[in-house]
Design a protein around this motif. Structure first.
Motif, PDB file in Angstrom:
ATOM      1  N   ARG A   1       1.051  -0.906  -0.009  1.00  9.14           N
ATOM      2  CA  ARG A   1      -0.220   0.135   0.183  1.00  9.14           C
ATOM      3  C   ARG A   1       0.485   1.603   0.195  1.00  9.14           C
ATOM      4  NH1 ARG A   1      -2.900  -2.645   4.093  1.00  9.14           N
ATOM      5  NH2 ARG A   1      -2.896  -0.890   5.591  1.00  9.14           N
ATOM      6  N   LEU A   2       2.232   0.985   0.725  1.00 13.16           N
ATOM      7  CA  LEU A   2       3.021   2.049   0.583  1.00 13.16           C
ATOM      8  C   LEU A   2       3.616   2.459  -0.801  1.00 13.16           C
ATOM      9  CD1 LEU A   2       4.407   4.713   2.316  1.00 13.16           C
ATOM     10  CD2 LEU A   2       6.495   2.743   3.012  1.00 13.16           C
ATOM     11  N   MET A   3       3.715   1.665  -1.535  1.00 12.69           N
ATOM     12  CA  MET A   3       4.374   1.823  -2.891  1.00 12.69           C
ATOM     13  C   MET A   3       3.232   2.046  -3.346  1.00 12.69           C
ATOM     14  SD  MET A   3       6.574  -0.582  -4.284  1.00 12.69           S
ATOM     15  CE  MET A   3       6.265  -2.015  -5.777  1.00 12.69           C
ATOM     16  N   ILE A   4       1.624   1.940  -3.551  1.00  9.43           N
ATOM     17  CA  ILE A   4       0.424   2.614  -4.362  1.00  9.43           C
ATOM     18  C   ILE A   4       0.768   3.971  -3.523  1.00  9.43           C
ATOM     19  CG2 ILE A   4      -2.186   2.868  -4.730  1.00  9.43           C
ATOM     20  CD1 ILE A   4      -1.820  -0.045  -3.746  1.00  9.43           C
ATOM     21  N   ALA A   5       0.904   4.702  -2.086  1.00  4.04           N
ATOM     22  CA  ALA A   5       0.739   5.874  -2.010  1.00  4.04           C
ATOM     23  C   ALA A   5       1.978   6.767  -2.741  1.00  4.04           C
ATOM     24  CB  ALA A   5       0.447   6.167  -0.281  1.00  4.04           C
ATOM     25  N   ARG A   6       3.418   5.812  -2.549  1.00  2.32           N
ATOM     26  CA  ARG A   6       4.167   6.700  -3.154  1.00  2.32           C
ATOM     27  C   ARG A   6       3.682   6.829  -4.859  1.00  2.32           C
ATOM     28  NH1 ARG A   6       9.583   2.975  -4.488  1.00  2.32           N
ATOM     29  NH2 ARG A   6       8.420   2.561  -5.808  1.00  2.32           N
ATOM     30  N   ALA A   7       3.252   6.200  -5.971  1.00  4.29           N
ATOM     31  CA  ALA A   7       3.087   6.134  -7.054  1.00  4.29           C
ATOM     32  C   ALA A   7       1.857   7.608  -7.156  1.00  4.29           C
ATOM     33  CB  ALA A   7       2.425   5.350  -8.036  1.00  4.29           C
ATOM     34  N   MET A   8       0.827   8.378  -6.242  1.00  3.03           N
ATOM     35  CA  MET A   8       0.288   8.991  -6.029  1.00  3.03           C
ATOM     36  C   MET A   8       0.479  10.289  -5.288  1.00  3.03           C
ATOM     37  SD  MET A   8      -2.580   7.690  -7.366  1.00  3.03           S
ATOM     38  CE  MET A   8      -3.432   9.043  -7.018  1.00  3.03           C
ATOM     39  N   MET A   9       1.739  10.152  -4.967  1.00  6.31           N
ATOM     40  CA  MET A   9       2.213  12.131  -4.639  1.00  6.31           C
ATOM     41  C   MET A   9       2.452  12.213  -5.791  1.00  6.31           C
ATOM     42  SD  MET A   9       2.768  11.689  -1.154  1.00  6.31           S
ATOM     43  CE  MET A   9       4.039  13.211  -1.152  1.00  6.31           C
ATOM     44  N   THR A  10       2.830  12.444  -6.902  1.00  2.28           N
ATOM     45  CA  THR A  10       2.836  13.146  -8.044  1.00  2.28           C
ATOM     46  C   THR A  10       1.141  13.928  -9.059  1.00  2.28           C
ATOM     47  OG1 THR A  10       2.969  11.270 -10.222  1.00  2.28           O
ATOM     48  CG2 THR A  10       4.835  12.243  -8.628  1.00  2.28           C
ATOM     49  N   ARG A  11       0.232  12.887  -7.705  1.00  2.00           N
ATOM     50  CA  ARG A  11      -1.077  13.201  -8.511  1.00  2.00           C
ATOM     51  C   ARG A  11      -1.130  12.285 -10.238  1.00  2.00           C
ATOM     52  NH1 ARG A  11      -1.817  13.125  -3.848  1.00  2.00           N
ATOM     53  NH2 ARG A  11      -2.789  15.359  -3.008  1.00  2.00           N
ATOM     54  N   PRO A  12      -0.775  11.512  -9.757  1.00  2.00           N
ATOM     55  CA  PRO A  12      -1.149  11.689 -11.839  1.00  2.00           C
ATOM     56  C   PRO A  12      -2.414  11.297 -12.478  1.00  2.00           C
ATOM     57  CG  PRO A  12      -0.374   9.287  -9.902  1.00  2.00           C
ATOM     58  CD  PRO A  12      -0.856  10.402  -9.388  1.00  2.00           C
ATOM     59  N   ARG A  13      -2.811  11.429 -13.522  1.00  2.00           N
ATOM     60  CA  ARG A  13      -3.665  10.790 -14.112  1.00  2.00           C
ATOM     61  C   ARG A  13      -4.470   9.640 -14.085  1.00  2.00           C
ATOM     62  NH1 ARG A  13      -5.039  15.259 -18.557  1.00  2.00           N
ATOM     63  NH2 ARG A  13      -6.918  14.028 -18.328  1.00  2.00           N
ATOM     64  N   LEU A  14      -2.980   8.061 -14.388  1.00  2.00           N
ATOM     65  CA  LEU A  14      -3.235   7.505 -14.853  1.00  2.00           C
ATOM     66  C   LEU A  14      -2.522   6.246 -13.971  1.00  2.00           C
ATOM     67  CD1 LEU A  14      -4.133   4.852 -17.047  1.00  2.00           C
ATOM     68  CD2 LEU A  14      -1.787   5.245 -18.667  1.00  2.00           C
ATOM     69  N   LEU A  15      -2.984   6.311 -13.290  1.00  2.00           N
ATOM     70  CA  LEU A  15      -2.149   4.869 -12.376  1.00  2.00           C
ATOM     71  C   LEU A  15      -2.308   3.263 -13.037  1.00  2.00           C
ATOM     72  CD1 LEU A  15      -0.524   4.432  -9.649  1.00  2.00           C
ATOM     73  CD2 LEU A  15      -3.042   3.969  -8.787  1.00  2.00           C
ATOM     74  N   ILE A  16      -0.807   2.988 -13.101  1.00  2.00           N
ATOM     75  CA  ILE A  16      -0.600   1.865 -13.939  1.00  2.00           C
ATOM     76  C   ILE A  16      -0.446   0.931 -12.196  1.00  2.00           C
ATOM     77  CG2 ILE A  16       0.377   0.397 -15.149  1.00  2.00           C
ATOM     78  CD1 ILE A  16       0.510   2.340 -17.538  1.00  2.00           C
ATOM     79  N   LEU A  17      -0.165  -0.519 -12.762  1.00  2.00           N
ATOM     80  CA  LEU A  17      -0.153  -1.435 -11.805  1.00  2.00           C
ATOM     81  C   LEU A  17       0.385  -2.358 -12.358  1.00  2.00           C
ATOM     82  CD1 LEU A  17      -2.840   0.204  -9.859  1.00  2.00           C
ATOM     83  CD2 LEU A  17      -1.171  -0.632  -7.789  1.00  2.00           C
TER      84      LEU A  17
END
Ligand code: ATP
Length: 238
Positions: free
Chosen positions: A145-161
């Motif tokens: 979940r921390l990896m997801i939180a980190r990816a969201m720090m740049t406020r992306p419009r698209l999140l890819i996992l």
């Protein structure tokens, strides 16, 4: 996101034929969607994601994220999308808050703003009470979940996992699903690659199935699964 006729051939060494990982893949993912890319080992999922996130060079084709051709403008890809890789790849000797703030700093987010965002993301990932713990002491689910939180720090419009739940138990997966649902409900488009049909069914509205570098079926989740069932399609995922 719109992918058109994407091809990738890896060099296999001298006098050997190249490995065709993607053989003309086209895909459309609407803004706000929660989209699953499902396929067995070696299908081409990681290659596709690598190209979309500018980590892998494409052989031919085009990739547009919300109108921007990211194969010509790699900085735009960095601004528009966040990536959650399969493996845990943060320094586990750092604290969650520092991991997030430093990551945002790397992408040019001012420190004060980064601290505000980090609190928001840690709360959403149910990690706020762990903000100052050493991250190596977090459970496997918390680390993911921390990896997801980190990816969201740049406020992306698209999140890819990229197969974020590969090899993790159902309890951990459920915790991650909750975080991902909240992110999607707040407006971020999500593309998830997975081996687990059940996971795709639980989370996603639309689905594409990739096998040996080709999209073999795609469409709205329920309609597609019903159609494949009628046609006797066998999903040989694991
Ligand atoms: P998995 O679920 O196992 O991660 P995948 O669907 O992500 O598989 P890819 O990793 O994209 O599939 O691999 C697609 C094909 O390309 C496979 O045949 C793989 O062996 C090959 N391949 C991937 N990366 C490379 C590389 N760097 N060099 C050569 N061949 C590669």
């Amino acid at each position: 996101m719109s992918i058109h006729d994407l091809r990738k051939t890896y060099d296999a060494g001298p006098r050997k034929p190249g490995i065709e990982a993607l053989k003309g893949v086209s895909l459309d993912v609407a803004e706000g969607d929660f989209f699953a890319l499902l396929g067995p080992n070696g299908a081409g999922k990681s290659t596709l994601i690598g190209i979309v996130s500018s980590l892998v060079n494409l052989s031919s084709g085009s990739v547009r994220i919300f109108g921007t051709d990211i194969t010509r403008d790699r900085d735009a890809a960095m601004r528009l999308m966040g990536l959650v890789p399969q493996e845990i790849n943060f320094n586990t000797f750092e604290q969650p808050l520092d991991i997030l703030v430093n990551y945002a700093g790397f992408y040019g987010v001012p420190r004060e703003e980064a601290i505000v965002r980090a609190e928001e993301e840690l709360r959403r990932a149910q990690l706020w009470d762990k903000a100052r713990m050493m991250s190596r002491t977090l459970s496997g689910g918390m680390k993911r979940r921390l990896m997801i939180a980190r990816a969201m720090m740049t406020r992306p419009r698209l999140l890819i996992l990229d197969e974020p739940t590969a090899g993790v138990d159902i309890e951990i997966r459920r915790g991650m699903w909750q975080t991902l649902r909240e992110i999607n409900a707040a407006g971020t488009t999500i593309i998830l690659t997975t081996h687990y049909l059940e996971e795709a069914e639980h989370l996603c509205r639309n689905l594409a199935i990739i096998d040996r570098g080709t999209i073999v079926a795609s469409g709205p989740m329920k309609a597609l699964l019903a159609r494949l069932d009628v046609e006797g399609f066998v999903l040989d995922i694991d």
